[in-house]
Scaffold this active site. Structure first.
Site, PDB file in Angstrom:
ATOM      1  N   PHE A 156       2.923  10.265   1.011  1.00 16.33           N
ATOM      2  CA  PHE A 156       3.635   8.990   0.972  1.00 16.33           C
ATOM      3  C   PHE A 156       5.052   9.210   1.455  1.00 16.33           C
ATOM      4  CE2 PHE A 156       3.061   4.818  -1.393  1.00 16.33           C
ATOM      5  CZ  PHE A 156       1.777   4.622  -0.957  1.00 16.33           C
ATOM      6  N   HIS A 211       9.713  -4.118   0.976  1.00 15.76           N
ATOM      7  CA  HIS A 211       8.685  -3.209   1.462  1.00 15.76           C
ATOM      8  C   HIS A 211       8.506  -3.482   2.941  1.00 15.76           C
ATOM      9  CE1 HIS A 211       4.832  -1.227   1.994  1.00 15.76           C
ATOM     10  NE2 HIS A 211       4.906  -0.752   0.770  1.00 15.76           N
ATOM     11  N   HIS A 271       9.719  -6.716  -2.636  1.00 12.62           N
ATOM     12  CA  HIS A 271       8.669  -5.980  -3.315  1.00 12.62           C
ATOM     13  C   HIS A 271       9.066  -5.484  -4.695  1.00 12.62           C
ATOM     14  CE1 HIS A 271       5.102  -3.556  -3.648  1.00 12.62           C
ATOM     15  NE2 HIS A 271       5.759  -2.422  -3.682  1.00 12.62           N
ATOM     16  N   GLU A 303       1.469   1.388   1.880  1.00 10.86           N
ATOM     17  CA  GLU A 303       2.073   2.487   2.628  1.00 10.86           C
ATOM     18  C   GLU A 303       1.033   3.549   2.979  1.00 10.86           C
ATOM     19  OE1 GLU A 303       5.803   3.415   0.855  1.00 10.86           O
ATOM     20  OE2 GLU A 303       5.834   5.453   1.622  1.00 10.86           O
ATOM     21  N   ARG A 341      11.313   3.621   2.303  1.00 13.69           N
ATOM     22  CA  ARG A 341      11.036   2.229   2.636  1.00 13.69           C
ATOM     23  C   ARG A 341      12.234   1.472   3.187  1.00 13.69           C
ATOM     24  NH1 ARG A 341       7.211   0.919  -2.640  1.00 13.69           N
ATOM     25  NH2 ARG A 341       5.340   1.886  -1.758  1.00 13.69           N
ATOM     26  N   ARG A 367      13.638   2.931  -4.201  1.00 10.42           N
ATOM     27  CA  ARG A 367      12.543   3.623  -4.875  1.00 10.42           C
ATOM     28  C   ARG A 367      11.566   4.193  -3.863  1.00 10.42           C
ATOM     29  NH1 ARG A 367       7.379   2.272  -6.136  1.00 10.42           N
ATOM     30  NH2 ARG A 367       7.584   0.045  -5.676  1.00 10.42           N
ATOM     31  N   GLN A 425      14.250  -3.914  -3.153  1.00  5.98           N
ATOM     32  CA  GLN A 425      13.450  -3.240  -2.131  1.00  5.98           C
ATOM     33  C   GLN A 425      12.601  -4.231  -1.348  1.00  5.98           C
ATOM     34  OE1 GLN A 425       9.973  -0.347  -2.966  1.00  5.98           O
ATOM     35  NE2 GLN A 425      11.564   0.913  -2.050  1.00  5.98           N
ATOM     36  N   LEU A 443       1.172  -7.523   0.175  1.00 10.29           N
ATOM     37  CA  LEU A 443       1.447  -6.137   0.514  1.00 10.29           C
ATOM     38  C   LEU A 443       0.373  -5.467   1.380  1.00 10.29           C
ATOM     39  CD1 LEU A 443       3.566  -3.994  -0.120  1.00 10.29           C
ATOM     40  CD2 LEU A 443       2.046  -3.183  -1.919  1.00 10.29           C
TER      41      LEU A 443
END
Lengths: 250, 598
Positions: B121, B236, B375, B253, B309, B410, B234, B250
């Site tokens: 990730f 995304h 997000h 990722e 991100r 994050r 955030q 969403l």
């Protein structure tokens, strides 16, 4: 691009209710839940609709669309003719609270009856080793989003309130199956699946499988293997003899 | 006053996502009489939507992974603004929490040796995310839910808490209503754990569900608590952009972790143009190297698509602005041309399903169109890192509603582990606090309850001219337009002014119908929370004159080392939000040393 959609929505409560006709604006690419939201925002601010993720992942917005049990967030308007009236009503198997929201507590009560997961001890290095092909059988059932569409469509309880106490329903048959197939679980739930959950009442018409939005093969991969396992135990003469001699089992 | 249903507990947990369930399970196991109160049915909380995995340095694929590396990745991802102690506890305890889930019945995907598999990730040096296909959140919530049911913890489903009760500055319980009937509820409890998640419903394009109205943030502020880091939101990088009804949903990722790449309308892998100095050393600078990385991670650097991100979201935003976007205003996310159809269906089943069902797109045959979506909020209730205690005695916060852990940005996968680690910690310490009080429990006053009841019923009686749905839409447009991914001082000032006007409007909101399951009424009450949180974000964003992580100021485009030493704090004053700053806690030398090596 937008057009006027004819929507017939059941409105009412436990005491009484009826279908009400609305004309709602609809846009390309929308789903039934979108137009219900537009209805709330423009014409019926107090219209009760249960929903959450709006992405087919949480299983909250279950209802009946033209009589078919569906997730309203995954029911696209493009599946219908634009001139067609779409009717939306609450799940029939559960008591209505208000409008499209029903009391689904039956399912949460049945969840409490499932005996807990009971794993074997860990390997000496403090881990559990399981092979991918062994976890996959259970993983299929753990895709369940608890939308209760299978419970709603199951004819054992759909029009038979009297069967509810003795019948856990398809969602819980796959829960029992999942635990039964879990590589770590040590409980034997076969007797229970039969006696308490009432798997014997199911006559495998596969209606549950047809409505499952996750495509879980509830009947073929869950219920039928569980029925076979229950039958093995019940009718295997050696097991029967053993249980008589050693007074085990029940 | 006869209209209020009453319950008494030691610990009340508000929210039944990963953090709430973890907290309740732990508090119960510590012997506290515990209740869970949640707005939805059990098992529907937003955690269910988490896709990628749980970050934990189990080291199943990379024996060289350990908590120090995870800690370093987390701090660097958050641009060093994280509370170091939270990041440390998180990295140290995440592996045990994952193994605990397995003991409770979770079925993770496996490695060839039969251990828990781990996936790559963004921002994580090693493949670290324990996962179940791309539905890890569902597995986590079901496991915790089944554990809570097995333990017999009381759950109050479809109940909304509107106020916290306090007696002499200490928490005395919580007040709310049953959504189903409109019946008022009072929980008398000396310890309350907020586990209410985030704030995304204040934005127009968001991956968040309706529950994300910032309830816990607002409850804490009204009870005298403080919020930290609220300017960091955030976006995304990959949300769906078409059709309009699914805009914001969403796209995990994992698509990029498993080989997907981002391209603009010219077919270019544009992320190579956006590798910042900060991440240059660890990021591939050619397509060849990036592609080799998937096969040989030891000798190649990571593809730039797997930068944190905030970096990827800003890059997509810039490409679209430069006119190199996709037909519906996003960019292309392509895995179809890079992986076999079988592989894609196996690794990304819910993404396959989601695009097929909602957008008529077969992701094994064509590229997806994606763009940034609101997000996650890094900001939240200021808490003690070890106990998750807020500045108000008896009030705890865990998960997304708590601030500090993620700094300014994050990393993917760190949310699910955050829920488990700090949910459990909040449960431990809340139970301990409740027990320590003995008979000396704070009591709420009856007048206070009567006041809460009047406030909750106001939308029925007032002769206002505002529709809650219309006001909500206006708020979303405002936040999206003026407090979004790229900000300026001028626009933020405008936003705070308009928010003041909305605070007037919300008093005039009137709803139709009765108290039974009335979404218009529920929204009317939620709006107060959304406005308070929006004001916090806008004012904190105006205060921080730099760009860092999830806060980008066009008028202050670079990170400022001085701001890098400061947190922005929000607290309530005169019915509004008051802003101040305070220095970051000092990191011990032995942890600082981790950042000196490459």
């Amino acid at each position: 691009m937008g057009y006027d959609l004819q929507l017939r929505v059941w409105r009412g409560d436990a005491a009484k209710g009826d279908f009400i006709d609305f004309t709602v604006e609809a846009e390309e690419g929308e789903v039934v839940l979108d137009v219900l939201h537009r209805l709330q925002a423009t014409q019926a601010g107090d219209l009760a609709v249960r929903w959450n993720c709006k992405a087919g992942k949480c299983g909250s917005c279950s209802m009946e669309v033209n009589g078919h049990p569906r997730l309203s967030c995954m029911t696209r308007l493009s599946d219908f003719d634009r001139a067609e009236t779409i009717s939306v009503s609450p799940l029939r198997t559960f008591p209505v609270i208000k409008d499209l929201v029903t009391d689904v507590s039956f399912n949460y009560e049945k969840a409490k009856e499932v005996p807990a997961f009971a794993p074997r001890p860990k390997d000496p290095d403090g881990t559990y080793r399981m092979m991918q092909e062994d976890v996959e059988r259970g993983q299929e059932f753990r895709k369940c989003i608890e939308c209760w569409l299978c419970q709603n469509t199951c004819h054992v309880i759909r029009d038979h309130e009297e069967n509810k106490p003795a019948f856990a329903g398809p969602r819980y048959f796959i829960r029992y199956a999942e635990l039964d197939m879990h590589p770590l679980d040590t409980n034997d739930r076969r007797t229970l699946t039969d006696k308490q959950a009432g798997i014997g009442l199911c006559n495998i018409t596969k209606c549950c499988t047809e409505v499952c939005p996750e495509g879980i093969k509830i009947t073929d991969n869950g219920i039928i293997p569980m029925k076979e396992r229950v039958a093995d135990r019940k009718y295997d003469p050696l097991v029967w003899l053993g249980s008589k001699i050693f007074r085990r089992g029940e | 006053m006869t209209d209020i249903e009453r319950h008494a507990y030691d610990v009340v947990v508000i929210g039944a996502g990963g953090a709430g369930l973890s907290a309740a399970i732990e508090a119960h196991q510590q012997g506290a009489k515990t209740a869970i109160v949640c707005k939805s049915l059990l098992g529907k909380a937003h955690t269910v939507m988490a896709e990628g995995g749980i970050a934990a340095s189990l080291g199943n694929l990379w024996p060289e992974d350990n908590w120090q590396v995870h800690f370093r990745d987390t701090m660097r991802g958050g641009k060093m603004l994280n509370h170091w102690r939270m990041a440390q506890l998180h990295a140290q305890e995440a592996p045990d929490r994952v193994l605990e889930l397995e003991e409770w019945g979770a079925l993770f995907d496996r490695t060839g040796d039969g251990l828990i598999s781990q996936r790559d990730f963004g921002g994580h040096r090693y493949a670290r995310l324990a996962h179940v296909g791309d539905r890890t959140g569902l597995e986590m919530i079901r496991t915790l839910q089944q554990r809570a049911v097995q333990l017999g913890i009381d759950v109050f489903m479809e109940c909304t808490i509107t106020q916290l009760l306090a007696g002499n500055g200490r928490i005395a319980g919580a007040f709310g209503y049953r959504r189903e009937s409109g019946q008022f509820l009072c929980f008398e409890a000396p310890a309350v754990i907020l586990a209410t998640g985030g704030v995304g419903k204040s934005y127009k394009v968001t991956s968040n569900s309706w529950e994300y109205t910032g309830d816990g943030h607002a409850l804490a502020v009204r009870a005298g608590g403080t919020l930290i880091n609220m300017e960091f939101v955030q976006f995304h990088p990959t949300g769906m952009v078409w059709p309009p009804s699914v805009r914001g949903i969403l796209v995990t990722e994992s698509v990029r972790g498993d080989g997907g790449v981002l391209r603009n309308s010219e077919g270019e892998r544009f992320m190579f143009n956006y590798i910042t100095e900060y991440f240059k050393a660890e990021t591939a600078d050619s397509e060849e190297e990036a592609d080799r990385w998937y096969e040989d991670k030891r000798n190649n650097r990571r593809p730039p698509e797997l930068l944190p991100r905030d970096e990827v979201a800003r890059a997509i935003n810039a490409e679209v602005k430069a006119g190199r976007g996709s037909p519906h205003g996003g960019v292309f996310l392509d895995i179809a041309s890079r992986r076999s159809a079988d592989y894609i269906r196996k690794r990304l089943p819910s993404m396959y399903h989601q695009f097929k069902e909602l957008a008529d797109v077969d992701i094994t045959a064509e590229a997806m169109e994606v763009g940034p979506t609101c997000h996650y909020v890094m900001g939240g209730v200021e808490v003690d890192p070890d106990s998750q205690a807020s500045t108000v005695s008896g009030l705890y916060a865990a998960g997304e509603v708590a601030g500090g852990m993620h700094g300014s940005n994050r990393l993917g996968g760190n949310s699910l582990s955050d829920l488990l680690v700090f949910g459990r910690r909040a449960g431990t310490y809340a139970a301990e606090y409740a027990a320590s009080l003995g008979g000396d429990r704070p009591r709420a006053s009856e007048e206070e309850l009567a006041g809460f009841e009047r406030t909750a019923l106001a939308p029925f009686s007032e002769e206002g001219d505002e529709n809650p749905y219309a006001l909500h839409k206006d708020l979303q447009d405002l936040m999206q337009g003026l407090v979004g991914i790229i900000r300026t001082g001028e626009e933020l000032k405008q936003a705070t002014k308009q928010l003041d006007e909305m605070k007037e409007r919300v008093r005039r909101v009137t709803v139709e119908g009765g108290r039974q399951y009335n979404p218009g009424w529920h929204l009317a009450l939620d709006l107060h929370n959304m406005l308070l949180v929006s004001e916090s974000i806008a004012k904190a964003a105006l205060e921080r004159q730099e760009s860092r992580g999830g806060h980008t100021r066009d008028d202050y485009p670079t990170a400022d080392p001085e701001w890098g030493q400061l947190n922005v704090i929000c607290r309530e004053a005169d019915g509004g939000i008051e802003i101040s700053t305070q220095p970051l806690p000092e990191m011990p030398e032995e942890l600082k040393a981790l950042f000196e090596e490459k």
